[in-house]
Design a protein around this motif. Structure first.
Motif, PDB file in Angstrom:
ATOM      1  N   THR A 157       1.228  -1.563  -0.659  1.00  0.00           N
ATOM      2  CA  THR A 157       0.170   0.012  -0.138  1.00  0.00           C
ATOM      3  C   THR A 157       0.642   1.415  -0.110  1.00  0.00           C
ATOM      4  OG1 THR A 157      -1.687  -1.147   1.175  1.00  0.00           O
ATOM      5  CG2 THR A 157      -1.559   1.113   1.303  1.00  0.00           C
ATOM      6  N   LEU A 158       1.931   0.777   1.076  1.00  0.00           N
ATOM      7  CA  LEU A 158       2.668   2.006   0.866  1.00  0.00           C
ATOM      8  C   LEU A 158       3.025   2.454  -0.475  1.00  0.00           C
ATOM      9  CD1 LEU A 158       4.685   1.840   3.923  1.00  0.00           C
ATOM     10  CD2 LEU A 158       3.018   4.022   3.992  1.00  0.00           C
ATOM     11  N   LYS A 159       4.067   1.494  -1.308  1.00  0.00           N
ATOM     12  CA  LYS A 159       4.860   1.732  -2.762  1.00  0.00           C
ATOM     13  C   LYS A 159       2.950   2.422  -3.818  1.00  0.00           C
ATOM     14  CE  LYS A 159       8.132  -2.388  -2.186  1.00  0.00           C
ATOM     15  NZ  LYS A 159       7.855  -3.240  -2.959  1.00  0.00           N
ATOM     16  N   LEU A 160       1.930   2.108  -3.528  1.00  0.00           N
ATOM     17  CA  LEU A 160       0.896   2.101  -4.313  1.00  0.00           C
ATOM     18  C   LEU A 160       1.133   3.683  -4.326  1.00  0.00           C
ATOM     19  CD1 LEU A 160      -1.148   2.261  -5.898  1.00  0.00           C
ATOM     20  CD2 LEU A 160      -2.895   1.468  -4.344  1.00  0.00           C
TER      21      LEU A 160
ATOM     22  N   LEU B 116       3.312   5.615  -3.481  1.00  0.00           N
ATOM     23  CA  LEU B 116       4.227   6.678  -3.487  1.00  0.00           C
ATOM     24  C   LEU B 116       4.461   6.875  -4.913  1.00  0.00           C
ATOM     25  CD1 LEU B 116       7.438   4.932  -1.661  1.00  0.00           C
ATOM     26  CD2 LEU B 116       5.994   7.105  -1.620  1.00  0.00           C
ATOM     27  N   ALA B 117       3.603   5.758  -6.007  1.00  0.00           N
ATOM     28  CA  ALA B 117       3.328   5.325  -7.469  1.00  0.00           C
ATOM     29  C   ALA B 117       2.648   6.337  -7.356  1.00  0.00           C
ATOM     30  CB  ALA B 117       3.143   3.766  -7.519  1.00  0.00           C
ATOM     31  N   ALA B 118       1.601   6.954  -6.267  1.00  0.00           N
ATOM     32  CA  ALA B 118       0.362   7.902  -6.865  1.00  0.00           C
ATOM     33  C   ALA B 118       0.930   9.535  -6.712  1.00  0.00           C
ATOM     34  CB  ALA B 118      -0.743   7.584  -5.968  1.00  0.00           C
ATOM     35  N   LEU B 119       2.175   8.992  -6.083  1.00  0.00           N
ATOM     36  CA  LEU B 119       2.049  10.372  -5.527  1.00  0.00           C
ATOM     37  C   LEU B 119       3.839  11.158  -6.234  1.00  0.00           C
ATOM     38  CD1 LEU B 119       3.555  10.318  -2.047  1.00  0.00           C
ATOM     39  CD2 LEU B 119       2.005  12.015  -2.941  1.00  0.00           C
TER      40      LEU B 119
ATOM     41  N   HIS C   2       3.029  14.628  -9.349  1.00  0.00           N
ATOM     42  CA  HIS C   2       4.748  15.174  -9.428  1.00  0.00           C
ATOM     43  C   HIS C   2       5.048  15.336 -11.489  1.00  0.00           C
ATOM     44  CE1 HIS C   2       4.486  15.097  -5.059  1.00  0.00           C
ATOM     45  NE2 HIS C   2       4.806  16.080  -5.287  1.00  0.00           N
ATOM     46  N   ILE C   3       4.983  13.623 -11.801  1.00  0.00           N
ATOM     47  CA  ILE C   3       5.537  14.284 -12.822  1.00  0.00           C
ATOM     48  C   ILE C   3       4.296  14.826 -14.122  1.00  0.00           C
ATOM     49  CG2 ILE C   3       6.000  12.739 -14.776  1.00  0.00           C
ATOM     50  CD1 ILE C   3       7.795  10.394 -12.706  1.00  0.00           C
ATOM     51  N   SER C   4       3.102  14.300 -13.973  1.00  0.00           N
ATOM     52  CA  SER C   4       2.813  14.474 -14.896  1.00  0.00           C
ATOM     53  C   SER C   4       1.707  16.156 -14.116  1.00  0.00           C
ATOM     54  CB  SER C   4       0.544  14.342 -14.439  1.00  0.00           C
ATOM     55  OG  SER C   4       0.223  14.542 -13.310  1.00  0.00           O
ATOM     56  N   GLN C   5       2.124  17.299 -13.428  1.00  0.00           N
ATOM     57  CA  GLN C   5       1.852  18.250 -13.343  1.00  0.00           C
ATOM     58  C   GLN C   5       3.285  18.805 -13.877  1.00  0.00           C
ATOM     59  OE1 GLN C   5      -1.189  19.905 -12.053  1.00  0.00           O
ATOM     60  NE2 GLN C   5      -1.601  17.871 -12.104  1.00  0.00           N
ATOM     61  N   GLY C   6       4.021  18.281 -13.918  1.00  0.00           N
ATOM     62  CA  GLY C   6       5.691  19.362 -14.453  1.00  0.00           C
ATOM     63  C   GLY C   6       6.473  19.088 -13.601  1.00  0.00           C
ATOM     64  N   PHE C   7       6.684  18.391 -11.903  1.00  0.00           N
ATOM     65  CA  PHE C   7       7.513  19.013 -10.726  1.00  0.00           C
ATOM     66  C   PHE C   7       7.933  17.389 -10.730  1.00  0.00           C
ATOM     67  CE2 PHE C   7       3.591  21.240  -9.546  1.00  0.00           C
ATOM     68  CZ  PHE C   7       4.346  22.185  -9.169  1.00  0.00           C
ATOM     69  N   PRO C   8       9.478  18.073  -9.893  1.00  0.00           N
ATOM     70  CA  PRO C   8      10.429  17.261 -10.010  1.00  0.00           C
ATOM     71  C   PRO C   8       9.454  16.171  -8.583  1.00  0.00           C
ATOM     72  CG  PRO C   8      11.638  19.426  -9.389  1.00  0.00           C
ATOM     73  CD  PRO C   8      10.304  19.312  -9.869  1.00  0.00           C
ATOM     74  N   ASP C   9       9.895  14.851  -8.960  1.00  0.00           N
ATOM     75  CA  ASP C   9       9.925  13.627  -8.544  1.00  0.00           C
ATOM     76  C   ASP C   9      10.035  13.503  -6.584  1.00  0.00           C
ATOM     77  OD1 ASP C   9       8.677  11.110  -7.396  1.00  0.00           O
ATOM     78  OD2 ASP C   9       9.254   9.898  -8.822  1.00  0.00           O
ATOM     79  N   PRO C  10       9.780  13.898  -6.229  1.00  0.00           N
ATOM     80  CA  PRO C  10       9.842  14.081  -4.871  1.00  0.00           C
ATOM     81  C   PRO C  10      10.360  12.347  -3.964  1.00  0.00           C
ATOM     82  CG  PRO C  10       7.435  14.288  -4.234  1.00  0.00           C
ATOM     83  CD  PRO C  10       7.754  13.953  -5.681  1.00  0.00           C
ATOM     84  N   THR C  11       9.747  11.465  -4.225  1.00  0.00           N
ATOM     85  CA  THR C  11       9.356  10.164  -4.304  1.00  0.00           C
ATOM     86  C   THR C  11      11.253   9.399  -4.612  1.00  0.00           C
ATOM     87  OG1 THR C  11       8.462   8.806  -6.190  1.00  0.00           O
ATOM     88  CG2 THR C  11       7.191   9.700  -4.303  1.00  0.00           C
ATOM     89  N   LYS C  12      11.534   9.990  -5.522  1.00  0.00           N
ATOM     90  CA  LYS C  12      13.324   9.074  -5.902  1.00  0.00           C
ATOM     91  C   LYS C  12      14.319   9.862  -5.049  1.00  0.00           C
ATOM     92  CE  LYS C  12      11.737   6.949  -9.600  1.00  0.00           C
ATOM     93  NZ  LYS C  12      10.260   6.900  -9.245  1.00  0.00           N
TER      94      LYS C  12
END
Length: 325
Positions: free
Chosen positions: A57-60, A62-65, A69-79
């Motif tokens: 569930t936590l991984k899911l 993170l995938a959603a976050l 971010h990617i779709s909104q043009g922001f850096p991906d904080p989960t990486k």
């Protein structure tokens, strides 16, 4: 909704879209996080829910976050390194054995289908059309689900116009989309006719009795035998499967809709299918996915006091072979 938005939504599986939306709402509303997020805030979010939510569930979440971010043009904080390290820590401090549905053995499939056939014969004698329809539907559902190793959502999305079946020969099933088909290319699955527990004959019996010529194969039936227009809800299959098995005298509490898929994989592995043939038949793209469903057959040269696995999958239907797929 603009045409662009409509096509963007169509490019994402509905279940995934709902899950991602729920995850974003949980981060923002339930936890009080801010978007766009930072690596530190995502790490704090993981810590706040470690031990409360499963690792998957936590991984899911993170995938959603990441997707937001990617779709909104922001850096991906989960990486961020801190997020990855915290996730490793969650795995270390909260180890949990992954729960899996028990594989449905062939003997229990046989018992359930035998009971359904007997019930169907009795319904014919007393002219009970509703019970007859339900028995024929449930038998087809069990046998196609088992011998094709379909997921619950795939079973519920089968359509009559996308299936070609010939008695004594086999069936061809086209799925426009599925979990592993990320590019929506569509997949065609084949299954042979069998001398017993035949999915092809069960399917033909069901659609002939129900008078189905198009639309969903498996539909809701009310108490009077009226067929619904829509396909069954995937979330209803666990309760339906357990109800069928319990009425057939099979202990059903450990089984779920995934038990059909695992049951076939376990049966195939025990009957000599190599991993490549099994992956190709079921549709797995990677070995890890396949191995999660297969219970290994282990031998201790007769030294074991009893077999490690008593799966009930020893009996081999005469006409099913990897080369038939």
């Amino acid at each position: 909704m603009s045409e662009i938005e409509r096509y963007l939504q169509a490019g994402t599986r509905e279940n995934t879209r709902r899950s991602y939306q729920s995850a974003i709402e949980h981060f923002e509303v339930s936890w009080g996080g801010f978007l766009p997020a930072t690596g530190d805030s995502v790490a704090r979010y993981l810590v706040a829910h470690a031990g409360k939510l499963s690792l998957n569930t936590l991984k899911l979440r993170l995938a959603a976050l990441a997707q937001w971010h990617i779709s909104q043009g922001f850096p991906d904080p989960t990486k961020a390194p801190v997020v990855r390290q915290v996730l490793k820590g969650v795995r270390a401090l909260h180890p949990v054995r992954e729960k899996q549905a028990a594989p449905l053995p062939l003997q229990h499939l046989q018992q359930a289908v035998d009971w359904l056939n007997a019930e169907a014969s009795a319904a014919e004698v007393r002219d009970d059309g509703a019970s007859l329809l339900r028995c024929r539907r449930d038998a087809a559902l069990l046998l196609i689900g088992f011998w094709r190793g379909f997921r619950s959502d795939e079973l519920c999305r089968l359509e009559v116009e996308r299936i070609q079946a010939e008695a004594g020969v086999g069936m061809e099933i086209h799925l426009p989309r599925s979990k592993g088909d990320r590019d929506f290319l569509g997949t065609t699955h084949r299954a042979p006719a069998l001398k017993r527990l035949c999915p092809v004959q069960a399917y033909l019996d069901w659609i002939a009795l129900a008078g189905l010529t198009r639309g969903p194969v498996f539909r809701r039936l009310d108490r009077w035998g009226n067929l619904g227009a829509d396909g069954l809800n995937p979330n209803s299959l666990i309760a339906l499967l357990r109800q069928i098995l319990e009425r057939a005298g099979v202990p059903a509490e450990s089984y779920s809709s995934h038990s059909l898929r695992r049951g076939f994989a376990t049966w195939a592995a025990a009957n000599g299918w190599d991993l490549k043939s099994l992956m190709g038949y079921v549709g797995w793209k990677d070995v890890k996915s396949a191995m999660r469903y297969i219970d290994p057959t282990l031998s201790f040269g007769g030294l074991a006091a009893r077999p490690l696995l008593e799966s009930g999958n020893d009996a081999l239907p005469e006409s099913l072979d990897p080369s038939d797929s």
